[in-house]
Design a protein around this motif. Structure first.
Motif, PDB file in Angstrom:
ATOM      1  N   ARG A 275       0.841  -1.198   0.000  1.00  0.00           N
ATOM      2  CA  ARG A 275       0.000   0.000   0.000  1.00  0.00           C
ATOM      3  C   ARG A 275       0.879   1.251   0.000  1.00  0.00           C
ATOM      4  NH1 ARG A 275      -3.840  -0.895   5.110  1.00  0.00           N
ATOM      5  NH2 ARG A 275      -1.803  -1.394   6.009  1.00  0.00           N
ATOM      6  N   ASN A 276       0.510   2.233  -0.822  1.00  0.00           N
ATOM      7  CA  ASN A 276       1.228   3.503  -0.832  1.00  0.00           C
ATOM      8  C   ASN A 276       0.961   4.254   0.469  1.00  0.00           C
ATOM      9  OD1 ASN A 276       2.402   3.194  -3.313  1.00  0.00           O
ATOM     10  ND2 ASN A 276       1.289   4.849  -4.321  1.00  0.00           N
ATOM     11  N   GLN A 277       2.026   4.645   1.151  1.00  0.00           N
ATOM     12  CA  GLN A 277       1.871   5.369   2.406  1.00  0.00           C
ATOM     13  C   GLN A 277       3.123   6.187   2.684  1.00  0.00           C
ATOM     14  OE1 GLN A 277       2.337   2.541   5.935  1.00  0.00           O
ATOM     15  NE2 GLN A 277       1.999   1.100   4.261  1.00  0.00           N
ATOM     16  N   GLN A 278       2.975   7.159   3.545  1.00  0.00           N
ATOM     17  CA  GLN A 278       4.103   7.952   4.003  1.00  0.00           C
ATOM     18  C   GLN A 278       3.928   8.219   5.495  1.00  0.00           C
ATOM     19  OE1 GLN A 278       3.989  11.613   1.701  1.00  0.00           O
ATOM     20  NE2 GLN A 278       2.570  12.587   3.094  1.00  0.00           N
ATOM     21  N   ALA A 279       4.964   8.756   6.122  1.00  0.00           N
ATOM     22  CA  ALA A 279       4.903   9.102   7.538  1.00  0.00           C
ATOM     23  C   ALA A 279       5.794  10.302   7.782  1.00  0.00           C
ATOM     24  CB  ALA A 279       5.333   7.918   8.408  1.00  0.00           C
ATOM     25  N   GLU A 280       5.661  10.888   8.958  1.00  0.00           N
ATOM     26  CA  GLU A 280       6.459  12.059   9.289  1.00  0.00           C
ATOM     27  C   GLU A 280       7.940  11.708   9.292  1.00  0.00           C
ATOM     28  OE1 GLU A 280       7.657  15.272   9.261  1.00  0.00           O
ATOM     29  OE2 GLU A 280       5.479  15.429   9.564  1.00  0.00           O
ATOM     30  N   ILE A 281       8.739  12.708   8.961  1.00  0.00           N
ATOM     31  CA  ILE A 281      10.192  12.527   8.870  1.00  0.00           C
ATOM     32  C   ILE A 281      10.805  12.667  10.264  1.00  0.00           C
ATOM     33  CG2 ILE A 281      12.306  13.438   7.855  1.00  0.00           C
ATOM     34  CD1 ILE A 281      10.378  14.658   5.654  1.00  0.00           C
ATOM     35  N   VAL A 282      11.549  11.643  10.681  1.00  0.00           N
ATOM     36  CA  VAL A 282      12.212  11.655  11.983  1.00  0.00           C
ATOM     37  C   VAL A 282      13.608  11.084  11.808  1.00  0.00           C
ATOM     38  CG1 VAL A 282      12.229  10.717  14.322  1.00  0.00           C
ATOM     39  CG2 VAL A 282      10.069  11.426  13.295  1.00  0.00           C
ATOM     40  N   TYR A 283      14.630  11.843  12.204  1.00  0.00           N
ATOM     41  CA  TYR A 283      16.012  11.398  12.047  1.00  0.00           C
ATOM     42  C   TYR A 283      16.705  11.031  13.360  1.00  0.00           C
ATOM     43  CZ  TYR A 283      16.695  12.116   7.064  1.00  0.00           C
ATOM     44  OH  TYR A 283      16.645  11.993   5.695  1.00  0.00           O
ATOM     45  N   ARG A 284      16.160  11.450  14.500  1.00  0.00           N
ATOM     46  CA  ARG A 284      16.885  11.196  15.753  1.00  0.00           C
ATOM     47  C   ARG A 284      15.923  11.171  16.923  1.00  0.00           C
ATOM     48  NH1 ARG A 284      18.283  16.055  18.622  1.00  0.00           N
ATOM     49  NH2 ARG A 284      20.415  15.387  19.094  1.00  0.00           N
ATOM     50  N   ASP A 285      16.374  10.570  18.020  1.00  0.00           N
ATOM     51  CA  ASP A 285      15.629  10.598  19.263  1.00  0.00           C
ATOM     52  C   ASP A 285      15.993  11.871  20.034  1.00  0.00           C
ATOM     53  OD1 ASP A 285      18.232   9.938  19.884  1.00  0.00           O
ATOM     54  OD2 ASP A 285      17.699   8.443  21.401  1.00  0.00           O
ATOM     55  N   ALA A 286      15.300  12.120  21.133  1.00  0.00           N
ATOM     56  CA  ALA A 286      15.538  13.346  21.901  1.00  0.00           C
ATOM     57  C   ALA A 286      16.954  13.421  22.474  1.00  0.00           C
ATOM     58  CB  ALA A 286      14.494  13.483  23.004  1.00  0.00           C
ATOM     59  N   PRO A 287      17.496  12.336  23.055  1.00  0.00           N
ATOM     60  CA  PRO A 287      18.878  12.422  23.559  1.00  0.00           C
ATOM     61  C   PRO A 287      19.929  12.492  22.455  1.00  0.00           C
ATOM     62  CG  PRO A 287      17.652  10.683  24.683  1.00  0.00           C
ATOM     63  CD  PRO A 287      16.834  11.095  23.499  1.00  0.00           C
ATOM     64  N   GLY A 288      19.562  12.109  21.235  1.00  0.00           N
ATOM     65  CA  GLY A 288      20.493  12.229  20.125  1.00  0.00           C
ATOM     66  C   GLY A 288      21.428  11.057  19.954  1.00  0.00           C
ATOM     67  N   ARG A 289      21.116   9.910  20.575  1.00  0.00           N
ATOM     68  CA  ARG A 289      21.965   8.725  20.452  1.00  0.00           C
ATOM     69  C   ARG A 289      21.462   7.762  19.382  1.00  0.00           C
ATOM     70  NH1 ARG A 289      26.998   9.114  22.850  1.00  0.00           N
ATOM     71  NH2 ARG A 289      26.803  10.448  24.684  1.00  0.00           N
ATOM     72  N   PRO A 334      25.284  13.498  20.124  1.00  0.00           N
ATOM     73  CA  PRO A 334      24.053  14.283  19.954  1.00  0.00           C
ATOM     74  C   PRO A 334      24.206  15.420  18.936  1.00  0.00           C
ATOM     75  CG  PRO A 334      24.369  13.773  22.254  1.00  0.00           C
ATOM     76  CD  PRO A 334      25.628  13.352  21.552  1.00  0.00           C
ATOM     77  N   ALA A 335      25.351  16.108  18.948  1.00  0.00           N
ATOM     78  CA  ALA A 335      25.581  17.167  17.957  1.00  0.00           C
ATOM     79  C   ALA A 335      25.689  16.575  16.556  1.00  0.00           C
ATOM     80  CB  ALA A 335      26.846  17.947  18.302  1.00  0.00           C
ATOM     81  N   LEU A 336      26.278  15.397  16.451  1.00  0.00           N
ATOM     82  CA  LEU A 336      26.389  14.715  15.166  1.00  0.00           C
ATOM     83  C   LEU A 336      25.016  14.413  14.582  1.00  0.00           C
ATOM     84  CD1 LEU A 336      28.054  12.845  13.070  1.00  0.00           C
ATOM     85  CD2 LEU A 336      27.416  11.009  14.648  1.00  0.00           C
ATOM     86  N   THR A 337      24.157  13.776  15.358  1.00  0.00           N
ATOM     87  CA  THR A 337      22.841  13.396  14.830  1.00  0.00           C
ATOM     88  C   THR A 337      21.993  14.633  14.530  1.00  0.00           C
ATOM     89  OG1 THR A 337      21.972  13.107  17.087  1.00  0.00           O
ATOM     90  CG2 THR A 337      22.849  11.153  15.971  1.00  0.00           C
TER      91      THR A 337
END
Length: 402
Positions: A275-289, A334-337
């Motif tokens: 099925r064609n679908q999309q979702a919100e873009i998320v690259y990292r968690d809050a702590p950044g690990r 965290p700065a990296l992510t």
């Protein structure tokens, strides 16, 4: 200092990161994948990767890019028309991007990308849970013959697909936006006598027929079916007689479209459905690990051939950032992510949204000519050119879409 990195999911993005970092002595890698073997000889069907994906890979690792091209065919053109042969639109990718993309089988792509790290990867290992360690970092619960906690890791790269367990566990549920379009896909031996070659689509009302040739004397064939968004693929359309009737238009049919209708209809029991679908873009968690890449970070519809393409861009951008940090002696994960998130989010949102817009002719009730008005416009050509010509490493990479 040695950086402890776990990569979960040695797919398109994960394998690019792993292949480069495996050559370094200043990081300790743990590579995990739930698939049984490295080559996945029966994996999926076929895929196309845009010029921007191959150009990104070449900017990072020219030898690896050449190896990928060696098991591929060029993706140079994209033609759209009606099943009776009436043209709708045509695009010359090589001209607009300064080079072609590729058409390839999933198994061949995996064979090349994983070739560098297959011996170091723990296959048949499913990551079932994750938690933050008291001393910092992330611990992973991995299951194969049993469950064990691994880590802690300074950085975990989640390349575990659009239903990413790591993203859900450490960031939150992945809320899918369903388009209301199902794709029936088939990889078939090429007996078309040249009727199917480069990227071509024929419309029968709102049903899209689509096919291209891939190496190994094979064809990738698909048909689209609109239905109620979010519901399961209707079982009724999986009946051979119903399937054929839905995608067969009244009136004349060009030989390529007729061939595709016959092959799909005769092999309904062997089709792969999605099925064609999309979702919100998320690259990292809050702590950044946790760094999320590829389909895990940005599920998108495949109409512009940008799913695996953007995963390649992700893998290249992440590798460049990690290597730059290691080369400078830094260890601020965290700065990296955060830097990767800032570099990639606007680009991926532009690609994701344009892919959705380009899929609208497949929606229920859409008429091919009217629904393609935007795709025939100069505005779409400008946006499509940005997608294919901008890439990781290009001077225009961070240009803001108009």
């Amino acid at each position: 200092m040695t950086l402890r990195i776990a990569i979960v999911g040695i797919g398109v993005a994960g394998s690019v990161v792993a292949a480069r970092l495996a050559r370094r002595s200043d990081c300790e890698l743990t590579l995990l994948d739930r698939v049984e073997t490295a080559n996945q000889a029966d994996s999926g069907t076929g895929l196309n990767i845009g010029p921007n994906g191959i150009a990104s890979l070449a900017a990072l690792d020219p030898d690896l890019a050449r190896q990928v091209r060696a098991v591929s065919l060029p993706w140079s053109t994209w033609r759209i028309g009606l099943a009776d042969g009436s043209p709708i639109a045509s695009f010359d990718l090589a001209q607009m991007a300064g080079g072609s993309g590729i058409r390839v089988r999933w198994a061949e792509l995996y064979g090349v990308l994983r070739g560098w790290v297959a011996a170091q990867t723990r296959f048949a290992t499913d990551v079932t849970d994750a938690r933050y360690a008291r001393a910092g970092g992330i611990e992973l619960k991995a299951g194969s013959t049993g469950d064990e906690w691994l880590g802690p890791f300074d950085l975990v790269v989640a390349g575990d697909g659009r239903f990413s367990r790591l993203r859900e566990r450490l960031i939150g549920p992945v809320v899918a936006e369903h388009m209301g379009v199902a794709l029936a896909r088939l990889l078939w031996p090429d007996d078309s006598a040249g009727l199917i070659d480069d990227y071509e689509q024929w419309y029968c009302g709102h049903h899209r027929l689509f096919g291209y040739r891939v190496p190994g004397n094979a064809l990738y064939l698909t048909a689209s079916f609109p239905f109620v968004p979010g519901s399961p693929v209707p079982e009724e359309i999986k009946k051979p007689s119903v399937f054929r009737e839905l995608i067969t238009p009244d009136g004349p049919i060009v030989p390529g479209a007729a061939y595709l209708i016959d092959r799909l209809s005769d092999n309904v029991a062997n089709l792969h459905w999605a099925r064609n679908q999309q979702a919100e873009i998320v690259y990292r968690d809050a702590p950044g690990r946790l760094l999320v890449l590829g389909d895990a970070a940005h599920p998108m519809v495949p109409t512009l051939g940008q799913g695996a393409t953007q995963a390649l861009e992700d893998g290249v951008a992440a590798t460049q950032a990690i290597e730059a940090m290691l080369d400078s002696g830094g260890n601020d994960v965290p700065a990296l992510t955060r830097s990767i998130e800032l570099r990639r989010t606007a680009r991926v949102r532009h690609v994701r949204d344009l892919s959705w817009k380009a899929s609208e002719p497949m929606l229920l009730g859409a008429q091919p000519i009217g629904a393609h008005a935007f795709i025939r416009s100069a505005a779409f050509l400008r946006e499509l050119t940005k997608v294919f010509s901008q890439h990781v490493g290009a001077a225009s990479e961070n240009a803001t879409p108009a």
